[in-house]
Scaffold this active site. Structure first.
Site, PDB file in Angstrom:
ATOM      1  N   CYS A  60      10.960 149.965 200.206  1.00 26.78           N
ATOM      2  CA  CYS A  60      10.201 150.700 199.198  1.00 26.78           C
ATOM      3  C   CYS A  60      11.139 151.699 198.482  1.00 26.78           C
ATOM      4  O   CYS A  60      12.179 151.305 197.985  1.00 26.78           O
ATOM      5  CB  CYS A  60       9.003 151.387 199.863  1.00 26.78           C
ATOM      6  SG  CYS A  60       7.859 152.183 198.715  1.00 26.78           S
ATOM      7  N   LEU A  61      10.795 152.966 198.440  1.00 24.88           N
ATOM      8  CA  LEU A  61      11.657 153.940 197.773  1.00 24.88           C
ATOM      9  C   LEU A  61      13.014 154.035 198.449  1.00 24.88           C
ATOM     10  O   LEU A  61      14.010 154.393 197.806  1.00 24.88           O
ATOM     11  CB  LEU A  61      10.996 155.317 197.759  1.00 24.88           C
ATOM     12  CG  LEU A  61       9.632 155.442 197.075  1.00 24.88           C
ATOM     13  CD1 LEU A  61       9.181 156.900 197.065  1.00 24.88           C
ATOM     14  CD2 LEU A  61       9.676 154.893 195.673  1.00 24.88           C
TER      15      LEU A  61
END
Length: 585
Positions: A325-326
């Site tokens: 994800c991030l």
């Protein structure tokens, strides 16, 4: 190059302090306090952004007589269908309209085929159909404002669905009759319990799941700690390990142990059993003292410092790195800066549901514009961070039927508490984000898309994703509402090495936590032929394979490793056993 409207350094020199320069600051403080208070009521969403979108839609609709005529015709046609439904639903409950009802999860129960509930459902679906037409295809409306208005209309209608009310939901009525109202008493107790927990800002009830007891229990040690992260090294369980260690960088919006859940679905445990020496970043859950941490701090203190420590633990070895994800976005920035600086410590890069180009980042972008970011910045200026509850509103609204209204029916009308599982317990263990970092992230990546444009700076100089020439393995998930797989795909437009893409079933979390033996899982995998290949073309030429994608990834990593080496019980002195202390923040 100076662009029109962009100030030069000379333009931004601080003016001499006068009354005129002090007064706006006081006004800004008042605005910030007001927006922070308002944000506590709206879940961090900006009502001004929605009002702007609505005004754009309303004005253009008022000036579009042809669209108005089209909507009038549709209203007449839907009214005729409603009158027809009034007769057929009473006389032929299984007649026309039942197919549309069955396609909507809210009305799948056979109880909805009974009159008058089938009529309620069909009238609601006809209303949805009209409002969808009314909020789309209006000439002149900005595409973003059209999407926001359509989204707001859907959310409002979802709130008023007949399934959400006891008197118009046949399943609830039948349960109430069978239990003589005991379900409603339990539901009221559940509602009061949830209100009390929210008012006290108490942690949610995770049942029997507890970090360090039956979550995040793969054996390991914290071997490094700084003000932002702990680095965990997991103990090898094989006599030899792959020559290259594996560093995992999770998102800072979540606790790392989604990748180390229970024993049966822990990705970390699986990797260790496959002979990998695994290192994991565990982020600090920041508070007001960390308000000044920037995105560059996350790159420097997170990824690069972790690589420095691994280099001391395993000298002269390159490192496989994976970002979720991030964390994958952060890893991509770090990899691009390393390539720019001639740092060749990475052997490969894996991106799990991670984006580098935010032009098509899904419906979450509806909540990210200048108005929304300014609103969030005012909230964060008051407290130094963005709280988990202030981020939850947007994510829950993306799947309101699943995350809000179905729970309302289940918990408060049927009086049942859903069973807890490890993924739900992890999801309830939310985190905060530092004010400066989150502002950097929203403005530089979401709004301005600087990383994809080759204008993002690390260490004062721009970085380019095209400089990444190491092998890349990117994973997208079919039902991802946070990082849509076609957005994840776009790393293949930039990275200049050997690119492999894998598309797995499931969503943003469940698609990644997809251990061998997990039922009803499938994936597609294949090399990407070039920067110009379209996602749809790749999809059409790769057939689904049943099972977990984890073995494909470990096989891919193994194929890019340089052999094995003896496993060491200890590489650096341990500070404390895993899961460490930051995970409890």
């Amino acid at each position: 190059m100076r662009h029109a409207g962009n100030p030069t350094p000379e333009d931004t020199q601080a003016p001499v302090a006068t009354v005129a320069t002090v007064e706006p600051h006081r006004h800004d403080t008042i605005d910030r306090a007001f927006h922070a208070t308002l944000g506590s009521l709206t879940g961090g969403l900006s009502p001004m952004a929605l009002a702007t979108a609505w005004y754009d839609w309303a004005v253009h609709l008022a000036g579009s007589p042809a669209k108005q005529a089209e909507l009038h015709e549709k209203a007449v046609a839907n009214a005729a269908r409603a009158l027809q439904a009034g007769a057929t639903c009473a006389l032929a409950p299984e007649g026309r309209g039942c197919a549309e009802m069955a396609a909507d999860r809210r009305f799948r129960s056979p109880d909805w085929r009974q009159y008058p509930f089938n009529l309620y459902a069909q009238l609601f679906l006809l209303t949805e159909d009209w409002w969808n037409a009314a909020t789309t295809g209006v000439p002149g409306v900005a595409p973003r404002h059209e999407q926001m208005t359509n989204f707001a209309a859907r959310q409002t209608l979802d709130m008023m669905a007949p399934s959400n009310f006891a008197l118009t939901n046949p399943v609830v009525l039948e349960r109430t009759k069978a239990e003589r109202g005991a379900n409603l008493v339990r539901g009221l107790h559940n509602l009061l319990e949830d209100f009390a927990r929210y008012a006290e800002d108490a942690p949610p009830d995770t049942g029997s799941y507890e970090v360090g007891r039956n979550l995040a229990v793969t054996p390991g040690e914290v071997i490094h700690r700084n003000r932002l992260m702990e680095l965990i090294r997991y103990r090898p369980v094989t006599e030899t390990v792959k020559a290259e260690p594996l560093l995992i960088v999770p998102a800072w919006i979540m606790k790392y142990y989604i990748l180390d859940l229970s024993a049966h679905n822990s990705m970390v445990r699986y990797l260790v059993e496959q002979g990998f020496e695994v290192y994991m970043v565990s982020w600090l859950n920041p508070g007001a003292d960390e308000a000044d941490l920037s995105m560059e701090d996350y790159v420097r203190l997170g990824v690069l410092e972790a690589l420095d420590v691994i280099g001391r633990a395993v000298p002269d070895q390159k490192v496989h790195a994976a970002g979720y994800c991030l964390g994958g976005t952060l890893l991509s920035i770090a990899a691009a800066s390393m390539a720019r600086d001639g740092d060749d410590r990475l052997a490969s890069m894996t991106l799990l549901a991670a984006q580098v180009d935010f032009t098509e980042a899904g419906e979450i972008t509806l909540f990210i514009d200048d108005s929304q970011v300014a609103f969030l910045e005012d909230i964060m200026a008051e407290q130094g961070y963005l709280g988990s509850n202030q981020m939850a509103g947007a994510f829950q609204m993306l799947r309101s039927n699943d995350l809000i209204w179905s729970r309302t029916i289940h918990d408060y009308l049927l009086g049942e508490r859903g069973g807890m599982n490890d993924l739900m317990a992890w999801n309830a263990d939310a985190t905060r984000m530092p004010a400066r970092m989150h502002s950097d992230y929203l403005r530089d990546l979401f709004l301005d898309n600087l990383l994809a444009l080759g204008r993002y700076k690390v260490g004062g100089s721009t970085v380019s994703l095209e400089d990444i020439e190491i092998p890349v393995f990117a994973v997208g998930t079919e039902k991802d509402h946070v990082a849509p797989w076609k957005s994840v795909w776009k790393i293949n437009r930039f990275a200049d090495g050997e690119n492999t893409f894998l598309l797995t079933s499931g969503g943003h979390n469940a698609g990644i936590v997809s251990e061998p033996g997990h039922p009803r899982r499938q994936y597609r995998i294949g090399a990407v032929t070039g920067h110009a290949e379209e996602a749809e073309h790749w999809l059409a030429h790769h057939d689904p394979v049943e099972g977990s994608w984890w073995p494909e990834w470990t096989k891919w990593l193994d194929g890019r490793s340089t052999g094995t080496r003896p496993a060491l019980a200890e590489t650096l002195p341990a500070l404390e056993p895993a899961p460490g202390r930051y995970v409890f923040g």
